[in-house]
Motif scaffolding. Sequence first.
Motif, PDB file in Angstrom:
ATOM      1  N   LEU A  90       0.829  -1.202   0.000  1.00  0.00           N
ATOM      2  CA  LEU A  90       0.000   0.000   0.000  1.00  0.00           C
ATOM      3  C   LEU A  90       0.866   1.256   0.000  1.00  0.00           C
ATOM      4  N   TRP A  91       1.896   1.261   0.827  1.00  0.00           N
ATOM      5  CA  TRP A  91       2.783   2.422   0.933  1.00  0.00           C
ATOM      6  C   TRP A  91       3.559   2.644  -0.361  1.00  0.00           C
ATOM      7  N   SER A  92       4.032   1.561  -0.979  1.00  0.00           N
ATOM      8  CA  SER A  92       4.811   1.687  -2.209  1.00  0.00           C
ATOM      9  C   SER A  92       3.948   2.167  -3.374  1.00  0.00           C
ATOM     10  N   ILE A  93       2.683   1.722  -3.416  1.00  0.00           N
ATOM     11  CA  ILE A  93       1.769   2.227  -4.452  1.00  0.00           C
ATOM     12  C   ILE A  93       1.557   3.725  -4.267  1.00  0.00           C
ATOM     13  N   TRP A  94       1.390   4.141  -3.030  1.00  0.00           N
ATOM     14  CA  TRP A  94       1.196   5.566  -2.747  1.00  0.00           C
ATOM     15  C   TRP A  94       2.431   6.374  -3.142  1.00  0.00           C
ATOM     16  N   LEU A  95       3.615   5.853  -2.842  1.00  0.00           N
ATOM     17  CA  LEU A  95       4.846   6.538  -3.222  1.00  0.00           C
ATOM     18  C   LEU A  95       4.981   6.620  -4.742  1.00  0.00           C
ATOM     19  N   ALA A  96       4.670   5.513  -5.428  1.00  0.00           N
ATOM     20  CA  ALA A  96       4.760   5.503  -6.884  1.00  0.00           C
ATOM     21  C   ALA A  96       3.805   6.528  -7.491  1.00  0.00           C
ATOM     22  N   ARG A  97       2.626   6.641  -6.894  1.00  0.00           N
ATOM     23  CA  ARG A  97       1.634   7.629  -7.354  1.00  0.00           C
ATOM     24  C   ARG A  97       2.168   9.040  -7.184  1.00  0.00           C
ATOM     25  N   ASN A  98       2.738   9.347  -6.025  1.00  0.00           N
ATOM     26  CA  ASN A  98       3.251  10.689  -5.757  1.00  0.00           C
ATOM     27  C   ASN A  98       4.469  11.010  -6.615  1.00  0.00           C
ATOM     28  N   HIS A  99       5.339  10.022  -6.814  1.00  0.00           N
ATOM     29  CA  HIS A  99       6.510  10.245  -7.658  1.00  0.00           C
ATOM     30  C   HIS A  99       6.103  10.548  -9.093  1.00  0.00           C
ATOM     31  N   ARG A 100       5.054   9.886  -9.563  1.00  0.00           N
ATOM     32  CA  ARG A 100       4.606  10.126 -10.930  1.00  0.00           C
ATOM     33  C   ARG A 100       3.982  11.516 -11.065  1.00  0.00           C
ATOM     34  N   ILE A 101       3.244  11.949 -10.042  1.00  0.00           N
ATOM     35  CA  ILE A 101       2.565  13.244 -10.111  1.00  0.00           C
ATOM     36  C   ILE A 101       3.537  14.397  -9.900  1.00  0.00           C
ATOM     37  N   PHE A 102       4.347  14.299  -8.854  1.00  0.00           N
ATOM     38  CA  PHE A 102       5.156  15.445  -8.437  1.00  0.00           C
ATOM     39  C   PHE A 102       6.576  15.443  -8.996  1.00  0.00           C
ATOM     40  N   LYS A 103       7.076  14.270  -9.380  1.00  0.00           N
ATOM     41  CA  LYS A 103       8.457  14.205  -9.859  1.00  0.00           C
ATOM     42  C   LYS A 103       8.571  13.681 -11.283  1.00  0.00           C
ATOM     43  N   ASP A 104       7.421  13.382 -11.892  1.00  0.00           N
ATOM     44  CA  ASP A 104       7.404  12.859 -13.250  1.00  0.00           C
ATOM     45  C   ASP A 104       8.300  11.629 -13.374  1.00  0.00           C
ATOM     46  N   LYS A 105       8.263  10.807 -12.334  1.00  0.00           N
ATOM     47  CA  LYS A 105       9.086   9.599 -12.299  1.00  0.00           C
ATOM     48  C   LYS A 105       8.189   8.376 -12.448  1.00  0.00           C
ATOM     49  N   GLN A 106       8.469   7.569 -13.467  1.00  0.00           N
ATOM     50  CA  GLN A 106       7.635   6.411 -13.769  1.00  0.00           C
ATOM     51  C   GLN A 106       8.241   5.161 -13.142  1.00  0.00           C
ATOM     52  N   SER A 107       7.410   4.406 -12.434  1.00  0.00           N
ATOM     53  CA  SER A 107       7.821   3.126 -11.867  1.00  0.00           C
ATOM     54  C   SER A 107       6.881   2.049 -12.381  1.00  0.00           C
ATOM     55  N   SER A 108       7.420   0.916 -12.738  1.00  0.00           N
ATOM     56  CA  SER A 108       6.592  -0.191 -13.200  1.00  0.00           C
ATOM     57  C   SER A 108       6.019  -0.929 -11.995  1.00  0.00           C
ATOM     58  N   PRO A 109       4.958  -1.725 -12.185  1.00  0.00           N
ATOM     59  CA  PRO A 109       4.440  -2.541 -11.080  1.00  0.00           C
ATOM     60  C   PRO A 109       5.504  -3.453 -10.476  1.00  0.00           C
ATOM     61  N   ARG A 110       6.372  -4.009 -11.330  1.00  0.00           N
ATOM     62  CA  ARG A 110       7.431  -4.881 -10.823  1.00  0.00           C
ATOM     63  C   ARG A 110       8.394  -4.127  -9.911  1.00  0.00           C
ATOM     64  N   GLU A 111       8.780  -2.932 -10.325  1.00  0.00           N
ATOM     65  CA  GLU A 111       9.680  -2.130  -9.500  1.00  0.00           C
ATOM     66  C   GLU A 111       9.011  -1.741  -8.188  1.00  0.00           C
ATOM     67  N   THR A 112       7.734  -1.388  -8.249  1.00  0.00           N
ATOM     68  CA  THR A 112       7.011  -0.997  -7.045  1.00  0.00           C
ATOM     69  C   THR A 112       6.888  -2.168  -6.076  1.00  0.00           C
ATOM     70  N   LEU A 113       6.616  -3.357  -6.601  1.00  0.00           N
ATOM     71  CA  LEU A 113       6.530  -4.544  -5.743  1.00  0.00           C
ATOM     72  C   LEU A 113       7.894  -4.868  -5.135  1.00  0.00           C
ATOM     73  N   SER A 114       8.951  -4.747  -5.908  1.00  0.00           N
ATOM     74  CA  SER A 114      10.298  -5.008  -5.387  1.00  0.00           C
ATOM     75  C   SER A 114      10.637  -4.045  -4.260  1.00  0.00           C
ATOM     76  N   GLN A 115      10.230  -2.784  -4.423  1.00  0.00           N
ATOM     77  CA  GLN A 115      10.476  -1.809  -3.368  1.00  0.00           C
ATOM     78  C   GLN A 115       9.693  -2.170  -2.107  1.00  0.00           C
ATOM     79  N   ALA A 116       8.445  -2.623  -2.274  1.00  0.00           N
ATOM     80  CA  ALA A 116       7.629  -3.013  -1.123  1.00  0.00           C
ATOM     81  C   ALA A 116       8.270  -4.170  -0.370  1.00  0.00           C
ATOM     82  N   ILE A 117       8.762  -5.162  -1.103  1.00  0.00           N
ATOM     83  CA  ILE A 117       9.410  -6.313  -0.464  1.00  0.00           C
ATOM     84  C   ILE A 117      10.684  -5.881   0.253  1.00  0.00           C
ATOM     85  N   ALA A 118      11.443  -4.992  -0.381  1.00  0.00           N
ATOM     86  CA  ALA A 118      12.678  -4.500   0.253  1.00  0.00           C
ATOM     87  C   ALA A 118      12.375  -3.750   1.542  1.00  0.00           C
TER      88      ALA A 118
END
Length: 289
Positions: A90-118
């Motif tokens: 949940l937290w990583s999805i929220w971070l990915a959402r904010n990064h895309r909106i405010f920093k124009d940074k794209q993360s794939s679902p795989r990258e977001t899941l890897s970050q959550a596991i880490a």
Amino acid sequence: MRGALPTGDNLSQRRIYTDAKCPFCGEEETTFHLLYKCSFAAEIWEKAPFKASLVPEQITSIRDLIERAKNLICLPPCDIGGGPLFPWILWSIWLARNHRIFKDKQSSPRETLSQAIALAREWNYAQTHPPTQNQKLSTPGTKPTSPTDSETTVCHTDSAWNANQKVAGFGWVFSNCREDFLREGSECLTNIRSPLLAEAIAIHQALLHAYEMGITNLSITSDSKQLIEAILSETPHKDLHGILHDILILSSTFQKIRFSFVSRNVNRQSDALAKRSLLNIVPRPVIAF
């Protein structure tokens, strides 16, 4: 559940930003949609390493999601102990959402899941393994063991950037202390605003693959001296924004890690992979004589 997250529907109800949509799919952004129903989130939940999957028909609200996710059991390869994974998803999805909106940074679902596991692994390890005086884990700001250590995997990274189209190719090569080849990889992404950011993304991608390979002792090299200095000093850089933070977060999942600068001559193999990846999107112009 109480409407605290500043999602599109909550902002619209408060008349702050009435046109906010889901940054991943463009549909109406509710909390439930963002964290579960959106195709981006749905792919993450589908690929999450749970013993049993969530049943979509049984989840109609964010409360249902949390209540059912609490009972999900992670498969052993995650190495997060008995701790939960779903809060970090949940937290990583929220971070990915904010990064895309405010920093124009794209993360794939795989990258977001890897970050959550880490993040889950880091949190649960901290709860069960408090640091002791004898425990010495190498961090980006310390002097770690030599990369020639028999237990250390070396990863050479590089990028190739097209200034006109803002596209970059990335390459990385894993080897052991005897310089035996282990694995190589490459990727190409669009909307990369600078060559320094491209070099940082190359390292980030290499860290993700090193984590998936189960590597614990890692030496990352790059021929960008400016980037290595930024990582080691942990100081913000205008061209790096959130990527430096993500690199440092991923770094904490390794027992020992080292970042070092190498000459371009040493980095030829990863450089070739990066350039080849870039050519898949931006081919060289054909000149007729």
